[in-house]
Motif scaffolding. Structure first.
Motif, PDB file in Angstrom:
ATOM      1  N   PHE A 110     -41.499   3.942 -60.211  1.00 59.10           N
ATOM      2  CA  PHE A 110     -40.644   4.342 -61.327  1.00 59.10           C
ATOM      3  C   PHE A 110     -39.407   3.470 -61.338  1.00 59.10           C
ATOM      4  O   PHE A 110     -38.959   3.104 -60.169  1.00 59.10           O
ATOM      5  CB  PHE A 110     -40.238   5.676 -61.954  1.00 59.10           C
ATOM      6  CG  PHE A 110     -39.594   6.336 -60.824  1.00 59.10           C
ATOM      7  CD1 PHE A 110     -38.406   6.717 -60.845  1.00 59.10           C
ATOM      8  CD2 PHE A 110     -40.168   6.989 -59.917  1.00 59.10           C
ATOM      9  CE1 PHE A 110     -37.433   7.326 -60.035  1.00 59.10           C
ATOM     10  CE2 PHE A 110     -39.492   7.788 -58.639  1.00 59.10           C
ATOM     11  CZ  PHE A 110     -38.135   7.791 -58.787  1.00 59.10           C
ATOM     12  N   ARG A 111     -38.703   3.332 -62.260  1.00 56.63           N
ATOM     13  CA  ARG A 111     -37.510   2.631 -62.135  1.00 56.63           C
ATOM     14  C   ARG A 111     -36.422   3.286 -62.002  1.00 56.63           C
ATOM     15  O   ARG A 111     -36.356   4.379 -62.217  1.00 56.63           O
ATOM     16  CB  ARG A 111     -37.356   1.676 -63.761  1.00 56.63           C
ATOM     17  CG  ARG A 111     -37.909   0.373 -63.671  1.00 56.63           C
ATOM     18  CD  ARG A 111     -37.415  -0.507 -64.606  1.00 56.63           C
ATOM     19  NE  ARG A 111     -37.494   0.061 -65.844  1.00 56.63           N
ATOM     20  CZ  ARG A 111     -36.893  -0.591 -67.240  1.00 56.63           C
ATOM     21  NH1 ARG A 111     -36.677  -1.677 -66.929  1.00 56.63           N
ATOM     22  NH2 ARG A 111     -37.073   0.148 -68.301  1.00 56.63           N
ATOM     23  N   GLY A 112     -35.282   2.722 -61.430  1.00 54.48           N
ATOM     24  CA  GLY A 112     -34.041   3.617 -61.186  1.00 54.48           C
ATOM     25  C   GLY A 112     -34.412   4.271 -59.614  1.00 54.48           C
ATOM     26  O   GLY A 112     -33.754   5.368 -59.361  1.00 54.48           O
ATOM     27  N   LYS A 113     -35.052   3.920 -58.878  1.00 53.21           N
ATOM     28  CA  LYS A 113     -35.302   4.844 -57.670  1.00 53.21           C
ATOM     29  C   LYS A 113     -34.145   4.766 -56.547  1.00 53.21           C
ATOM     30  O   LYS A 113     -33.659   5.803 -56.197  1.00 53.21           O
ATOM     31  CB  LYS A 113     -36.469   4.181 -56.711  1.00 53.21           C
ATOM     32  CG  LYS A 113     -37.776   4.536 -57.445  1.00 53.21           C
ATOM     33  CD  LYS A 113     -38.998   3.757 -56.872  1.00 53.21           C
ATOM     34  CE  LYS A 113     -39.380   4.000 -55.363  1.00 53.21           C
ATOM     35  NZ  LYS A 113     -40.734   4.190 -55.236  1.00 53.21           N
ATOM     36  N   LYS A 114     -33.605   3.784 -56.590  1.00 55.81           N
ATOM     37  CA  LYS A 114     -32.299   3.418 -55.600  1.00 55.81           C
ATOM     38  C   LYS A 114     -30.947   4.105 -56.121  1.00 55.81           C
ATOM     39  O   LYS A 114     -30.317   4.654 -55.629  1.00 55.81           O
ATOM     40  CB  LYS A 114     -31.888   1.783 -55.661  1.00 55.81           C
ATOM     41  CG  LYS A 114     -30.765   1.365 -54.677  1.00 55.81           C
ATOM     42  CD  LYS A 114     -31.536   1.422 -53.464  1.00 55.81           C
ATOM     43  CE  LYS A 114     -30.418   1.693 -52.368  1.00 55.81           C
ATOM     44  NZ  LYS A 114     -30.967   2.038 -50.871  1.00 55.81           N
ATOM     45  N   ILE A 115     -31.023   4.284 -57.625  1.00 49.34           N
ATOM     46  CA  ILE A 115     -29.977   5.054 -58.291  1.00 49.34           C
ATOM     47  C   ILE A 115     -30.288   6.492 -57.938  1.00 49.34           C
ATOM     48  O   ILE A 115     -29.130   7.061 -57.623  1.00 49.34           O
ATOM     49  CB  ILE A 115     -30.047   4.820 -59.890  1.00 49.34           C
ATOM     50  CG1 ILE A 115     -29.372   3.288 -59.908  1.00 49.34           C
ATOM     51  CG2 ILE A 115     -29.041   5.653 -60.426  1.00 49.34           C
ATOM     52  CD1 ILE A 115     -29.478   3.009 -61.356  1.00 49.34           C
ATOM     53  N   ALA A 116     -31.381   7.000 -57.914  1.00 46.06           N
ATOM     54  CA  ALA A 116     -31.635   8.433 -57.800  1.00 46.06           C
ATOM     55  C   ALA A 116     -31.283   8.591 -56.164  1.00 46.06           C
ATOM     56  O   ALA A 116     -30.655   9.778 -56.066  1.00 46.06           O
ATOM     57  CB  ALA A 116     -33.207   8.487 -57.837  1.00 46.06           C
ATOM     58  N   ILE A 118     -28.959   7.161 -54.358  1.00 44.05           N
ATOM     59  CA  ILE A 118     -27.389   7.034 -54.216  1.00 44.05           C
ATOM     60  C   ILE A 118     -26.998   8.305 -54.914  1.00 44.05           C
ATOM     61  O   ILE A 118     -26.016   8.907 -54.463  1.00 44.05           O
ATOM     62  CB  ILE A 118     -26.667   5.807 -55.075  1.00 44.05           C
ATOM     63  CG1 ILE A 118     -27.028   4.621 -54.115  1.00 44.05           C
ATOM     64  CG2 ILE A 118     -25.331   5.949 -55.117  1.00 44.05           C
ATOM     65  CD1 ILE A 118     -26.914   3.325 -54.739  1.00 44.05           C
ATOM     66  N   TYR A 119     -27.543   8.668 -56.126  1.00 46.01           N
ATOM     67  CA  TYR A 119     -27.249   9.896 -56.864  1.00 46.01           C
ATOM     68  C   TYR A 119     -27.041  11.119 -55.857  1.00 46.01           C
ATOM     69  O   TYR A 119     -26.119  12.011 -55.909  1.00 46.01           O
ATOM     70  CB  TYR A 119     -27.991  10.305 -58.035  1.00 46.01           C
ATOM     71  CG  TYR A 119     -27.809  11.266 -58.937  1.00 46.01           C
ATOM     72  CD1 TYR A 119     -26.651  11.294 -59.613  1.00 46.01           C
ATOM     73  CD2 TYR A 119     -28.590  12.491 -59.109  1.00 46.01           C
ATOM     74  CE1 TYR A 119     -26.366  12.476 -60.479  1.00 46.01           C
ATOM     75  CE2 TYR A 119     -28.480  13.266 -59.889  1.00 46.01           C
ATOM     76  CZ  TYR A 119     -27.508  13.413 -60.823  1.00 46.01           C
ATOM     77  OH  TYR A 119     -27.178  14.433 -61.479  1.00 46.01           O
ATOM     78  N   PHE A 120     -28.156  11.127 -55.158  1.00 45.42           N
ATOM     79  CA  PHE A 120     -28.086  12.443 -54.075  1.00 45.42           C
ATOM     80  C   PHE A 120     -27.024  12.191 -53.019  1.00 45.42           C
ATOM     81  O   PHE A 120     -26.702  13.045 -52.325  1.00 45.42           O
ATOM     82  CB  PHE A 120     -29.516  12.859 -53.578  1.00 45.42           C
ATOM     83  CG  PHE A 120     -30.241  13.497 -54.571  1.00 45.42           C
ATOM     84  CD1 PHE A 120     -30.299  15.005 -54.488  1.00 45.42           C
ATOM     85  CD2 PHE A 120     -31.420  12.903 -55.432  1.00 45.42           C
ATOM     86  CE1 PHE A 120     -30.896  15.428 -55.424  1.00 45.42           C
ATOM     87  CE2 PHE A 120     -32.059  13.707 -56.457  1.00 45.42           C
ATOM     88  CZ  PHE A 120     -31.930  14.889 -56.377  1.00 45.42           C
ATOM     89  N   LEU A 121     -26.849  10.941 -52.639  1.00 45.32           N
ATOM     90  CA  LEU A 121     -25.948  10.769 -51.573  1.00 45.32           C
ATOM     91  C   LEU A 121     -24.442  11.155 -51.934  1.00 45.32           C
ATOM     92  O   LEU A 121     -23.915  11.576 -51.033  1.00 45.32           O
ATOM     93  CB  LEU A 121     -25.951   9.327 -51.217  1.00 45.32           C
ATOM     94  CG  LEU A 121     -26.642   8.903 -49.856  1.00 45.32           C
ATOM     95  CD1 LEU A 121     -26.558   7.484 -49.804  1.00 45.32           C
ATOM     96  CD2 LEU A 121     -26.270   9.460 -48.787  1.00 45.32           C
ATOM     97  N   LEU A 122     -24.041  11.033 -53.304  1.00 39.48           N
ATOM     98  CA  LEU A 122     -22.832  11.559 -53.697  1.00 39.48           C
ATOM     99  C   LEU A 122     -22.275  12.953 -53.138  1.00 39.48           C
ATOM    100  O   LEU A 122     -21.429  13.047 -52.839  1.00 39.48           O
ATOM    101  CB  LEU A 122     -23.016  11.193 -55.249  1.00 39.48           C
ATOM    102  CG  LEU A 122     -22.692  10.073 -56.016  1.00 39.48           C
ATOM    103  CD1 LEU A 122     -22.565  10.386 -57.594  1.00 39.48           C
ATOM    104  CD2 LEU A 122     -21.172   9.956 -55.616  1.00 39.48           C
ATOM    105  N   GLY A 123     -23.408  13.672 -53.176  1.00 40.39           N
ATOM    106  CA  GLY A 123     -23.025  15.216 -52.848  1.00 40.39           C
ATOM    107  C   GLY A 123     -22.831  15.448 -51.240  1.00 40.39           C
ATOM    108  O   GLY A 123     -21.930  16.271 -51.362  1.00 40.39           O
ATOM    109  N   LEU A 124     -22.877  14.407 -50.566  1.00 43.79           N
ATOM    110  CA  LEU A 124     -22.431  14.382 -49.220  1.00 43.79           C
ATOM    111  C   LEU A 124     -20.916  13.951 -49.232  1.00 43.79           C
ATOM    112  O   LEU A 124     -20.107  14.691 -48.401  1.00 43.79           O
ATOM    113  CB  LEU A 124     -23.112  13.365 -48.090  1.00 43.79           C
ATOM    114  CG  LEU A 124     -24.361  13.653 -47.914  1.00 43.79           C
ATOM    115  CD1 LEU A 124     -24.934  12.363 -46.900  1.00 43.79           C
ATOM    116  CD2 LEU A 124     -24.589  15.171 -46.949  1.00 43.79           C
TER     117      LEU A 124
END
Lengths: 287, 295
Positions: A110-116, A118-124
């Motif tokens: 699907f599109r936006g895998k990289k964004i997904a 990074i989205y989860f990395l933000l939490g760190l």
């Protein structure tokens, strides 16, 4: 010839000095990191008289279990159960949610895998205290304060960034053919995930589970903020409450209570420590 | 197969639960916090929009700036203890021949002991009335030393908080740097030895440069962790005496949950988030420019 011998002698001498130094330093470091625990255990076995008559570094006059009796007569069992329930649920939800999320990000198209990712990395990067105020106010509105749920939700959510990362790193080298074979045999992707993918992930699952279990057991700020009644307290809060009631006069029970709260983590660490350590250093040793 | 991996329903089944939980309890609260930082609210009464007034107030709030300075000192201490100490311990670990593995396991103990338990231990060890372990030992040398107020003294409270926090996390970095040192190719070390380098030179000229990316990445982690420092200060000294060991995250907590100023507390929270983000960008930038510039 003699010259060479002297050189070798000098070398082995140097080596010996070095060995002695390493030994001395490693013993000192051992004392630094382990003595506080030894001290706590020894003092948990002392009577009140022991404390008044001999210094704290002395051994107990005789082994005394009365302090532990006092701990188990208090509400400690209740705190213990609360912490176990929360830790188990946190571990289960964190593992399941992180594994499925990471699997989707890494294998589905699907599109936006990289964004997904990074989205989860933000939490760190986000200091978790920042969410305390909105979460507290929301819980207050929906009458969720002082519940297991109030602690499990943020612990799962803040455990996810790291867990998702660990799973992502693992799935990167995961061969799709294995899933394909299972799917061709007639099982759905969901089935294949449980019967094929999960068993192969065994080590990474144990790593995530161990890390999160210990974090959950040791968690303080969420319970300090969201829990107010005694019967919902976790061991961390309970320990402080117990010390407040018992420990000011008589130190023995305090030490016993500390030992009791530490034992479960020690056991987990003893049996699963290598998974925990590999999980912590993985991802950190990256260029 | 390809079709299966593109199936929207399957993707949603796998992706949605995790994304929803994470979004609801991490991302949305932060956006909410940003909104709260612009209001005045005690939690139950009317919400008054005050715009950037909270930020203006923050600029002139000396107790807040004191807590920022304390956090800075605390952060520097964490870098020295966790990165510096961690490196030294990693070197020690590489040099231990006998019982290396069990020692590594034991050195790690402070990390797995809960902060509450560890702080209770240290409170007892550094107690004054009745005298704790440290004062009892010291009083053997000089009776005057038996009454040192380690935790309840304006001069030493922040140092104690910093030391205990560094102590608790040092073994994590020991382990990280130890595994990093293992990735240094042996051929490099051997070549340097043949060229006549001593072990100190090998350490500073070969090993450290080789693991530099790891050191930078962990520097970021330690600094980031320091900005959110809370538990140990709260449990060991409660920020006292007279706020001498109050960190910025504690000030946020105090404003929100002790004074019920949820708006102003959120303003402090936003300040901390901004710091974290600037830090992340800064260190990324430094480490990438270093990499481009070579050694």
């Amino acid at each position: 010839m003699k010259h060479v011998e002297a050189k070798i002698g000098k070398r082995s001498m140097k080596k010996q000095i070095r060995n002695v130094m390493v030994t001395v330093v490693s013993v000192l470091v051992f004392l630094l990191f382990v003595y506080p625990l030894i001290y706590t255990v020894l003092n948990s076995l002392k009577t009140y008289d022991d404390f008044t008559s001999s210094p704290q570094y002395a051994l107990p006059a005789k082994v005394f279990f009365g302090n532990f009796v006092k701990v188990f007569q208090s509400d400690f069992i209740r705190y213990f159960i609360n912490s176990v329930v929360i830790a188990v649920l946190v571990v289960v939800f964190t593992v399941v949610l992180s594994a499925t999320t990471a699997f989707a990000i890494s294998k589905f198209r699907f599109r936006g895998k990289k964004i997904a990712e990074i989205y989860f990395l933000l939490g760190l990067m986000i200091p978790y205290q920042v969410i305390l105020i909105p979460l507290y106010l929301t819980y207050a509105k929906f009458k969720l304060l002082d519940t297991y749920f109030s602690l499990i939700l943020p612990q799962v959510a803040f455990g996810m960034p790291m867990a998702v990362q660990l799973f992502l790193a693992f799935f990167k080298d995961f061969e799709e053919e294995l899933i394909e074979a299972a799917v061709i045999d007639g099982s759905s992707i969901g089935r294949a995930f449980i019967s094929v993918v999960a068993p192969i992930c065994r080590n990474i699952i144990i790593t995530v589970a161990t890390l999160r279990a210990i974090f959950s057991w040791n968690e303080y700020i969420f319970s300090y903020t969201f829990i107010s009644s005694k019967k919902m307290m976790t061991v961390g809060l309970g320990l402080n409450a117990f010390v407040g009631e018992e420990g000011l006069v008589d130190w023995g029970p305090t030490f016993a209570a500390i030992v009791v709260t530490v034992i479960p983590t020690l056991l987990v660490y003893m049996f699963l420590g290598k998974y925990m350590q590999s999980g912590l250093s993985e991802g950190a040793v990256k260029s | 197969m390809d079709k299966l991996l593109r199936n929207k329903r399957t993707i949603l089944c796998f992706l949605l639960p995790g994304v929803v939980i994470y979004t609801v309890s991490v991302i949305i609260p932060i956006i909410w916090s940003a909104y709260y930082s612009l209001v005045d609210w005690n939690g139950y009464g009317e919400i008054t929009y005050v715009g950037i007034n909270n930020f203006k107030r923050l600029m002139g709030d000396t107790e807040f700036w004191d807590s920022v300075v304390h956090t800075l000192i605390y952060a520097i201490g964490q870098i020295v203890l966790q990165i510096g100490g961690g490196l030294l311990l990693a070197v020690l670990l590489t040099n231990i021949v006998v019982l290396r593995k069990p020692l590594q396991v034991m050195y790690y103990l402070p990390v797995i002991i809960s902060t509450v338990a560890l702080c209770q231990m240290f409170k007892k060890m550094f107690g004054v009335v009745p005298a704790g372990l440290v004062n009892q030992i010291l009083s053997n040398f000089n009776p005057k030393w038996g009454h040192i107020e380690w935790l309840t003294n304006v001069k030493s409270s922040l140092a104690m908080v910093t030391a205990v926090a560094g102590y608790k996390n040092m073994p994590v970095y020991m382990l990280i740097f130890y595994s990093a040192f293992l990735t240094v190719p042996n051929s490099l070390v051997e070549a340097a030895k043949i060229d006549g380098a001593n072990s100190f030179q090998i350490f500073t000229k070969i090993k450290i440069p080789h693991i530099r990316p790891t050191i930078f990445a962990n520097l970021l982690l330690v600094l980031n962790g320091s900005l959110r420092g809370f538990d140990i200060a709260k449990l060991l000294t409660a920020g006292g005496p007279i706020n001498s060991s109050q960190l910025q995250a504690m000030y946020m907590y105090k404003q929100a949950f002790s004074s019920q100023k949820y708006g102003y507390g959120s303003t402090v929270a936003m300040f901390i988030v901004t710091e974290s983000l600037i830090l992340a960008i800064l260190i990324r930038w430094i480490s990438s420019s270093r990499k481009l510039g070579g050694r």
